[in-house]
Design an enzyme around this catalytic site. Structure first.
Site, PDB file in Angstrom:
ATOM      1  N   ASP A 109      -0.835   0.560  10.519  1.00  0.00           N
ATOM      2  CA  ASP A 109      -0.498  -0.725  11.134  1.00  0.00           C
ATOM      3  C   ASP A 109       0.846  -1.244  10.635  1.00  0.00           C
ATOM      4  O   ASP A 109       1.360  -2.227  11.154  1.00  0.00           O
ATOM      5  CB  ASP A 109      -1.596  -1.759  10.837  1.00  0.00           C
ATOM      6  CG  ASP A 109      -2.637  -1.800  11.937  1.00  0.00           C
ATOM      7  OD1 ASP A 109      -2.396  -1.176  12.987  1.00  0.00           O
ATOM      8  OD2 ASP A 109      -3.679  -2.450  11.752  1.00  0.00           O
TER       9      ASP A 109
ATOM     10  N   ASP B  51     -16.552  -6.110   9.534  1.00  0.00           N
ATOM     11  CA  ASP B  51     -17.489  -5.044   9.180  1.00  0.00           C
ATOM     12  C   ASP B  51     -18.921  -5.557   9.122  1.00  0.00           C
ATOM     13  O   ASP B  51     -19.841  -4.902   9.611  1.00  0.00           O
ATOM     14  CB  ASP B  51     -17.091  -4.396   7.850  1.00  0.00           C
ATOM     15  CG  ASP B  51     -16.513  -5.402   6.873  1.00  0.00           C
ATOM     16  OD1 ASP B  51     -16.796  -6.602   7.042  1.00  0.00           O
ATOM     17  OD2 ASP B  51     -15.794  -5.005   5.953  1.00  0.00           O
TER      18      ASP B  51
ATOM     19  N   GLU C 272       0.878  -1.169   0.000  1.00  0.00           N
ATOM     20  CA  GLU C 272       0.000   0.000   0.000  1.00  0.00           C
ATOM     21  C   GLU C 272       0.918   1.222   0.000  1.00  0.00           C
ATOM     22  O   GLU C 272       1.212   1.790   1.055  1.00  0.00           O
ATOM     23  CB  GLU C 272      -0.903  -0.008   1.241  1.00  0.00           C
ATOM     24  CG  GLU C 272      -1.797  -1.236   1.310  1.00  0.00           C
ATOM     25  CD  GLU C 272      -2.657  -1.328   2.562  1.00  0.00           C
ATOM     26  OE1 GLU C 272      -3.726  -1.927   2.475  1.00  0.00           O
ATOM     27  OE2 GLU C 272      -2.256  -0.811   3.621  1.00  0.00           O
TER      28      GLU C 272
ATOM     29  N   LYS D  20      -7.618  -4.891  11.161  1.00  0.00           N
ATOM     30  CA  LYS D  20      -8.239  -3.584  10.939  1.00  0.00           C
ATOM     31  C   LYS D  20      -9.226  -3.161  12.040  1.00  0.00           C
ATOM     32  O   LYS D  20      -9.185  -2.003  12.469  1.00  0.00           O
ATOM     33  CB  LYS D  20      -8.920  -3.571   9.570  1.00  0.00           C
ATOM     34  CG  LYS D  20      -9.607  -2.278   9.237  1.00  0.00           C
ATOM     35  CD  LYS D  20     -10.163  -2.338   7.832  1.00  0.00           C
ATOM     36  CE  LYS D  20     -11.308  -1.382   7.663  1.00  0.00           C
ATOM     37  NZ  LYS D  20     -11.994  -1.586   6.394  1.00  0.00           N
TER      38      LYS D  20
ATOM     39  N   ASP E 132     -10.666   2.782   3.490  1.00  0.00           N
ATOM     40  CA  ASP E 132      -9.402   2.067   3.325  1.00  0.00           C
ATOM     41  C   ASP E 132      -8.429   3.009   2.625  1.00  0.00           C
ATOM     42  O   ASP E 132      -8.855   3.928   1.925  1.00  0.00           O
ATOM     43  CB  ASP E 132      -9.603   0.816   2.465  1.00  0.00           C
ATOM     44  CG  ASP E 132     -10.413  -0.235   3.191  1.00  0.00           C
ATOM     45  OD1 ASP E 132     -10.621  -0.079   4.402  1.00  0.00           O
ATOM     46  OD2 ASP E 132     -10.829  -1.206   2.543  1.00  0.00           O
TER      47      ASP E 132
HETATM   48  O1  LIG Z   1      -3.872  -5.535  10.082  1.00  0.00           O
HETATM   49  C1  LIG Z   1      -4.456  -4.840   9.256  1.00  0.00           C
HETATM   50  C2  LIG Z   1      -4.898  -5.325   8.017  1.00  0.00           C
HETATM   51  C3  LIG Z   1      -5.540  -4.471   7.141  1.00  0.00           C
HETATM   52  N1  LIG Z   1      -5.731  -3.176   7.444  1.00  0.00           N
HETATM   53  C4  LIG Z   1      -6.408  -2.264   6.488  1.00  0.00           C
HETATM   54  O2  LIG Z   1      -7.664  -2.773   6.142  1.00  0.00           O
HETATM   55  C5  LIG Z   1      -8.042  -2.279   4.871  1.00  0.00           C
HETATM   56  C6  LIG Z   1      -8.654  -3.375   4.027  1.00  0.00           C
HETATM   57  O3  LIG Z   1      -7.670  -4.317   3.660  1.00  0.00           O
HETATM   58  P1  LIG Z   1      -7.588  -4.944   2.209  1.00  0.00           P
HETATM   59  O4  LIG Z   1      -6.411  -5.814   2.153  1.00  0.00           O
HETATM   60  O5  LIG Z   1      -7.723  -3.885   1.188  1.00  0.00           O
HETATM   61  O6  LIG Z   1      -8.837  -5.897   2.229  1.00  0.00           O
HETATM   62  P2  LIG Z   1     -10.017  -6.033   1.176  1.00  0.00           P
HETATM   63  O7  LIG Z   1     -10.423  -7.468   1.174  1.00  0.00           O
HETATM   64  O8  LIG Z   1      -9.692  -5.435  -0.124  1.00  0.00           O
HETATM   65  O9  LIG Z   1     -11.108  -5.154   1.902  1.00  0.00           O
HETATM   66  C7  LIG Z   1     -12.473  -5.365   1.886  1.00  0.00           C
HETATM   67  O10 LIG Z   1     -12.863  -6.278   2.890  1.00  0.00           O
HETATM   68  C8  LIG Z   1     -12.495  -5.897   4.219  1.00  0.00           C
HETATM   69  C9  LIG Z   1     -12.945  -6.951   5.167  1.00  0.00           C
HETATM   70  O11 LIG Z   1     -14.279  -7.164   5.070  1.00  0.00           O
HETATM   71  C10 LIG Z   1     -13.095  -4.544   4.550  1.00  0.00           C
HETATM   72  O12 LIG Z   1     -12.654  -4.157   5.824  1.00  0.00           O
HETATM   73  C11 LIG Z   1     -12.649  -3.548   3.525  1.00  0.00           C
HETATM   74  O13 LIG Z   1     -13.191  -2.288   3.772  1.00  0.00           O
HETATM   75  C12 LIG Z   1     -13.065  -4.018   2.156  1.00  0.00           C
HETATM   76  O14 LIG Z   1     -12.623  -3.104   1.160  1.00  0.00           O
HETATM   77  C13 LIG Z   1      -6.795  -1.680   4.250  1.00  0.00           C
HETATM   78  O15 LIG Z   1      -6.900  -0.282   4.254  1.00  0.00           O
HETATM   79  C14 LIG Z   1      -5.694  -2.139   5.170  1.00  0.00           C
HETATM   80  O16 LIG Z   1      -4.665  -1.207   5.252  1.00  0.00           O
HETATM   81  C15 LIG Z   1      -5.312  -2.675   8.662  1.00  0.00           C
HETATM   82  O17 LIG Z   1      -5.462  -1.505   8.954  1.00  0.00           O
HETATM   83  N2  LIG Z   1      -4.686  -3.519   9.539  1.00  0.00           N
HETATM   84 MN   LIG Z   2      -9.126  -3.378  -0.471  1.00  0.00          MN
END
Ligand SMILES: O=c1ccn([C@@H]2O[C@H](COP(=O)(O)OP(=O)(O)O[C@H]3O[C@H](CO)[C@@H](O)[C@H](O)[C@H]3O)[C@@H](O)[C@H]2O)c(=O)[nH]1
Ligand SMILES: [Mn+2]
Length: 662
Positions: free
Chosen positions: A69, A376, A40, A211, A235
């Site tokens: 994080d 979520d 990221e 998260k 995000d």
């Molecule tokens: O230990 C962690 C892991 C992830 N994240 C953040 O969580 C967000 C979502 O992570 P990502 O890898 O993009 O997951 P996705 O599967 O693409 O995300 C979808 O699915 C997630 C879980 O349902 C939701 O929280 C997200 O909003 C949704 O976009 C990102 O901004 C990460 O930086 C953290 O802050 N801490």
């Molecule tokens: Mn994502």
């Protein structure tokens, strides 16, 4: 199907909002989450941060918090740059009515206004300023460390002398812009939004809960610093694409009649980097245009993790109470505070420590819930169960735009995560039918269920892609002959159902080829993501394993991006998922060849041919798998299937055929 009964499409009247409430608009706290500077990139993260700082909203009422994080000084450095840059960017956005307000996204497409030379010059100066900053950030990110010179720029860097690793460090909290400070102004002398960097404490012996853990730390820290009654979370890849979104959301919350019932307002997760025919089916057209409005109609949108405005009190676990009336004016008085930024930094530290949540309700009844990959969804469901109504709002101009995975494997892994989460919820006490019983309408409980049961879908799918084909090869007929009257209802239902899906897809903005790609991904997901998710959840229930969180990569090599743009499927890495896909594709090719032999030998009896339906199914599978065969045998580029997967899958498929035949 139940989500198709009563979809709701909403619209807002923002001029009335500002007419009635401009003076008493509430404070908004915006949380941006990032977790890893390598996948990221900080340059992307600060574009998101800048886009939300630049909302068309009184700056003194906006506070932006970044949770890192990754605990990375590279990200911290990028934030410092962003803080400096915002002094130029925010007034520029207002003056030029910039849209979208992520500088990267804006300058990618905007053309220099040539009409007035003075303005044109200002515009190009701004562009240069942005590009220089981006270059500085990208250079440091590439080097992976900061120069001594940069380190001297801010006292905050000294914190990193105590950082052992990303998973082992103290809380780092820095108020980069203190909105209350009269000196914190942009180049035109206007107040700036508050900007805070937070890397919560991490220690190996404490689980950080991913998260939701980060969000809960932010909820506490922000309650001390700005305590905005409305919280928006995005995000790090989801920049604001519409400077009016805050006002849109407030139209719901501040509605005199119904507003007090609303717990959260969810915007759709739209993607920026989609190609025309959306080869990995990441557009979720139907979900956005039909299914989520359907949730809204059935009692409330679900919370999907990003692009959501929450009432702070609902996130903290408060129940809905009819008598309660939000007092927006009172909030303003409360803001008349107190400690200086440096004192605040000190007192807030403890709120983001590992031990703070021990023996508290955080992660359970307070804040976002822990222990599930779809935190979520269960958090949203819990809020609905506490009596709050939730809103789905899909404006014409998307509120937020994010980054969709650009390779097949990334897409499948992301789907696996979601699917695991869903199935985990279904198999737990959070199951909407249990948890939601008497708390939310039955139709809303039922709306949730199909998504929670995705994982189990792998079983029938795997049956239909293997058994009929193998039996065809073996010469055992499974389905009725096509001339049999019993076959007719089945065939017509399948046909009508697919035609309906095609019609819906196209009406929601997809293309014909996009629909075909969507069907392929439907199949691939069920053969791999859902299959792995299904077994992972069962293993977890039996106590053999723990679910993990794989962060989706938000960058790609030029080579990979190019293939993505051309809509050429990316295989390139060896993964068990690909072995399964390739083996099943090969198996169907063999069986189809065997089945065709039968037809060619005996053309006259085609109508009474007992295998015709099996041959059709098998042929359809071959057709949909064409990109896999191309990846296995034809393509020469780096995105082709790795040779090891090719050999392995051919061997496995041959083995199965041999067993079937003898
Ligand atoms: O230990 C962690 C892991 C992830 N994240 C953040 O969580 C967000 C979502 O992570 P990502 O890898 O993009 O997951 P996705 O599967 O693409 O995300 C979808 O699915 C997630 C879980 O349902 C939701 O929280 C997200 O909003 C949704 O976009 C990102 O901004 C990460 O930086 C953290 O802050 N801490
Ligand atoms: Mn994502």
């Amino acid at each position: 199907m139940i989500v198709r009964w009563n979809p709701i499409y909403r619209c807002t009247f923002k001029d009335r909002l500002s007419h009635r409430y401009e003076k008493v608009l509430p404070g908004i706290d915006i949380f941006v989450c990032t977790a890893n500077p390598l996948i990221e990139p900080p340059a992307m993260v600060i574009n998101t941060v800048l886009s939300v700082m630049a909302y068309d909203y009184p700056s003194e009422k906006l506070s932006v918090y970044l949770s890192d994080d990754g605990g990375s000084e590279l990200t911290f450095y990028a934030m410092l740059e962003a803080a400096r840059f915002s002094k130029f960017w925010l007034p520029f956005c207002k003056k030029f009515k910039v849209e979208p307000r992520s500088p990267e996204a804006y300058f990618r497409t905007a053309v220099q206004p040539l009409g007035e030379p003075f303005k044109a010059k200002e515009w190009s100066t701004m562009k240069k300023l942005y590009e220089d900053m981006k270059k500085r950030i990208e250079t440091t990110t590439k080097q992976g460390q900061l120069s001594e010179e940069i380190r001297q720029e801010h006292k905050g860097f000294s914190e990193w002398t105590f950082v052992a690793s990303q998973y082992d460090h103290q809380t780092i909290l820095q108020i980069l812009i203190d909105g209350r400070d009269p000196k914190a102004v942009d180049i035109e002398g206007q107040t700036l939004p508050t900007l805070v960097y937070l890397a919560r404490e991490k220690r190996p012996q404490y689980h950080h809960s991913f998260k939701p853990g980060a969000m809960n730390a932010l909820i506490r820290v922000s309650s001390r610093i700005s305590n905005g009654p409305i919280i928006l979370n995005v995000d790090c890849d989801m920049y604001s694409n519409n400077s009016q979104s805050v006002r849109d959301a407030l139209c719901f919350f501040m509605d005199e009649e119904k507003g007090r019932e609303f717990g959260f307002v969810q915007f759709p997760q739209a993607m920026e980097n989609l190609t025309k025919n959306d080869i990995y089916s990441n557009s979720f057209h139907v979900m956005k245009m039909v299914e989520l409005p359907g949730f809204d109609g059935n009692g409330g949108s679900s919370y999907v993790g990003s692009g959501c405005f929450h009432r702070r009190e609902t996130l903290r676990g408060k129940r809905y109470n009819k008598e309660h009336k939000a007092d927006w004016k009172n909030w303003i008085n409360k803001l008349e505070v107190r400690e200086s930024a440096s004192v605040l930094e000190g007192t807030c530290n403890v709120l983001a420590s590992c031990t703070y949540e021990e023996n508290t309700q955080w992660g359970k009844e307070m804040g976002l819930k822990y222990g599930c990959r779809l935190d979520d969804i269960i958090t949203g469901l819990a809020i609905q169960c506490r009596g709050w109504r939730s809103i789905y709002f899909n404006p014409k101009r998307s509120g937020f735009l994010g980054v969709a995975p650009t390779t097949l494997l990334e897409s499948l892994i992301q789907q696996k995560g979601w699917c695991e989460g869903g199935f985990q919820i279904f198999a737990s006490s959070y199951c909407p039918l249990v948890n939601g019983h008497k708390n939310i309408p039955l139709k809303l409980q039922l709306s949730y269920c199909p998504y929670m049961l995705w994982a189990a879908n792998c079983l029938p799918t795997l049956y239909y892609v293997t058994v009929p084909s193998i039996f065809l090869l073996r010469g055992i007929s499974l389905f009725p002959e096509i001339s049999n009257p019993w076959a007719l209802p089945f065939i017509s239902v399948i046909f009508i159902h697919r035609a309906y899906s095609l019609g819906e897809f196209v009406l929601c903005g997809g293309t014909l080829l996009g629909w075909w790609n969507d069907q392929r991904m439907w199949l691939f997901k069920r053969m791999t993501s859902y299959f792995f998710a299904f077994f992972n959840v069962i293993l977890k229930l039996l106590g053999f394993s723990q679910l993990t969180f794989t962060i989706t990569t938000k960058v790609a090599d030029d080579d990979v991006s190019q293939r993505y743009e051309q809509e050429v499927m990316e295989f390139s890495t060896s993964s068990p998922m690909f072995t399964i896909l390739a083996t099943l594709a090969m198996l169907n090719a063999f069986c189809f060849a065997g089945g065709m032999k039968r037809v060619i030998v005996d053309v006259q009896t085609l109508v009474s041919e007992p295998f015709i339906l099996q041959i059709l199914l098998c042929g359809l599978l071959v057709l949909i798998n064409i990109p896999v065969y191309q990846g296995l045998f034809i393509r020469k580029d780096n995105g082709r299937m790795p040779t090891s997967v090719t050999y392995l899958s051919i061997m496995c498929a041959l083995l199965v055929c041999t067993i079937a035949l003898y």
